[in-house]
Design an enzyme around this catalytic site. Structure first.
Site, PDB file in Angstrom:
ATOM      1  N   ILE A   1      40.250  14.895  75.361  1.00  0.00           N
ATOM      2  CA  ILE A   1      40.274  13.477  76.034  1.00  0.00           C
ATOM      3  C   ILE A   1      40.268  12.439  75.026  1.00  0.00           C
ATOM      4  O   ILE A   1      40.065  11.141  75.482  1.00  0.00           O
ATOM      5  CB  ILE A   1      39.677  13.191  77.262  1.00  0.00           C
ATOM      6  CG1 ILE A   1      38.092  13.291  77.014  1.00  0.00           C
ATOM      7  CG2 ILE A   1      39.858  14.353  78.531  1.00  0.00           C
ATOM      8  CD1 ILE A   1      37.166  12.922  77.958  1.00  0.00           C
TER       9      ILE A   1
ATOM     10  N   THR B   1      33.857  19.464  75.506  1.00  0.00           N
ATOM     11  CA  THR B   1      35.424  19.351  76.024  1.00  0.00           C
ATOM     12  C   THR B   1      35.974  18.073  75.527  1.00  0.00           C
ATOM     13  O   THR B   1      36.992  17.529  75.622  1.00  0.00           O
ATOM     14  CB  THR B   1      35.820  19.526  77.225  1.00  0.00           C
ATOM     15  OG1 THR B   1      34.868  18.405  78.135  1.00  0.00           O
ATOM     16  CG2 THR B   1      35.533  21.033  77.684  1.00  0.00           C
ATOM     17  N   GLU B   2      35.135  17.130  74.941  1.00  0.00           N
ATOM     18  CA  GLU B   2      35.379  15.785  74.445  1.00  0.00           C
ATOM     19  C   GLU B   2      36.638  15.472  73.754  1.00  0.00           C
ATOM     20  O   GLU B   2      37.691  14.788  74.029  1.00  0.00           O
ATOM     21  CB  GLU B   2      34.239  14.986  73.729  1.00  0.00           C
ATOM     22  CG  GLU B   2      33.134  14.592  74.436  1.00  0.00           C
ATOM     23  CD  GLU B   2      32.140  15.880  74.724  1.00  0.00           C
ATOM     24  OE1 GLU B   2      30.881  15.707  75.123  1.00  0.00           O
ATOM     25  OE2 GLU B   2      32.409  17.067  74.407  1.00  0.00           O
ATOM     26  N   VAL B   3      37.108  16.522  72.660  1.00  0.00           N
ATOM     27  CA  VAL B   3      38.197  16.193  71.788  1.00  0.00           C
ATOM     28  C   VAL B   3      39.538  16.032  72.658  1.00  0.00           C
ATOM     29  O   VAL B   3      40.625  15.710  72.051  1.00  0.00           O
ATOM     30  CB  VAL B   3      38.327  17.279  70.549  1.00  0.00           C
ATOM     31  CG1 VAL B   3      37.148  16.849  69.827  1.00  0.00           C
ATOM     32  CG2 VAL B   3      38.120  18.609  71.108  1.00  0.00           C
TER      33      VAL B   3
END
Length: 258
Positions: A138, A134-136
C-alpha cells in the site's frame, strides 16, 4: 464504551488483552497509548513476573485501523513524527520491559500487529495464524518494526518478508525463527500458562530481568539510532505520492497496479 485494553493479574502473570474484536484489533492512537500504559503498569506491579499479550476475537491484530490510515494522509510532517514516536515508544516499552513478555497469537498478525508479536520475547501461535509485513503493498514502509525484525531473523529472510509483503503461515514463521511455538487453538491457553508459570517458579526474577537486558543491549547496540532514523523515514514516506495513492486504493478496496 468497552476498554480497548484489558489488564489482569493471576499467579504472578499479567495478561494484557487487546479488546477491539469488532475492528480486528487494529491499531490506532488510543489503542497504542492504552497498550503502552498497560505494559508500564505491568512493569511497576511488584506482583507481576511475566506478561502475556493476547487479543480477543479471531484476529491478533490486523495492523493499522482504516480511519487512522485515512487521517494520516492529512497529517503534517511534525504530526507524523509525533505519531511515529508514539508507536516507537510502545515497541521499546515492550522490548526493554524488565519482565518477560509472551505473545499468544491466535488469528492473523499483520503489519503493526506482526510487529507487536515480533517484539515479544517468546511467541506462541496457532496453526491457523498468519504473519506478514504487508506495508509495501500500500505504498508504505515497515520502518520501525523492521528494526526489531532484524533482531530475530537473518537479512535474507528479512528482505524476503519485507520486500514481498507476503504473509506466511505459523509453520513458515517457525522456520524463519520469527516465532517459538505452534500450538493447537484448543491447547494454547494452557501451554502459554504452563510456560509462564515455569518461568515464575523456576527462574529468578532478577536473573530474568538482567538476562533480557543483556540480550537487548548486546544484540544491537545501535538499535536506538536505527529507531530514530526509522521514525524520520516513517514520517517522510507518509508524505509520498505512492503512500497517498496506496492508502486511497486500500480504503476504496480497489486493486492497485504499481
Amino acid at each position: 464504551m468497552d476498554n480497548l485494553v484489558l489488564y489482569g493479574v493471576e499467579d504472578r502473570i499479567a495478561t494484557i488483552t487487546i479488546n477491539r474484536p469488532d475492528k480486528r484489533n487494529a491499531l490506532n492512537p488510543d489503542l497504542i497509548k492504552d497498550l503502552t500504559d498497560a505494559f508500564i503498569q505491568a512493569e511497576e506491579d511488584d506482583l507481576v513476573k511475566v506478561v502475556v499479550l493476547k487479543a480477543n476475537g479471531g484476529t491478533f491484530s490486523a495492523g493499522a485501523d482504516l480511519e487512522y490510515l485515512q487521517q494520516l494522509q492529512n497529517n503534517t510532517f511534525e504530526e507524523n513524527v509525533t505519531d511515529s514516536n508514539n508507536l516507537k515508544r510502545l515497541f521499546t516499552t515492550i522490548y526493554y520491559l524488565p519482565k518477560i513478555v509472551i505473545a499468544q497469537v491466535e488469528g492473523h498478525a499483520i503489519a503493526g500487529g506482526c510487529g507487536l508479536a515480533t517484539i515479544c520475547d517468546i511467541v506462541f501461535a496457532t496453526p491457523e495464524s498468519n504473519f506478514g509485513y504487508t506495508e509495501v503493498k500500500i505504498g508504505f514502509v515497515p520502518a520501525i518494526v523492521s528494526c526489531f525484525l532484524m533482531q530475530k531473523v537473518n537479512e535474507t529472510v528479512a528482505k524476503e518478508i519485507l520486500l514481498t509483503g507476503k504473509t506466511c503461515t505459523a509453520e513458515q514463521a517457525l522456520l524463519y525463527k520469527l516465532i517459538n511455538f505452534v500450538t493447537n487453538s484448543s491447547e494454547i491457553n494452557l501451554k502459554v500458562k504452563e510456560f509462564a508459570l515455569s518461568l515464575c517458579k523456576e527462574s529468578s526474577g532478577n536473573s530474568l530481568m538482567i538476562t533480557k537486558q543483556l540480550i537487548s543491549q548486546t544484540t544491537n547496540p545501535l538499535l536506538e539510532k536505527m529507531l530514530e532514523t526509522a521514525v524520520q523515514i516513517n514520517a517522510r514516506v507518509r508524505e509520498s505520492a505512492d503512500f497517498k495513492r496506496g492508502i486511497a486504493s486500500f480504503l476504496n478496496k480497489e486493486k492497485i497496479n504499481w
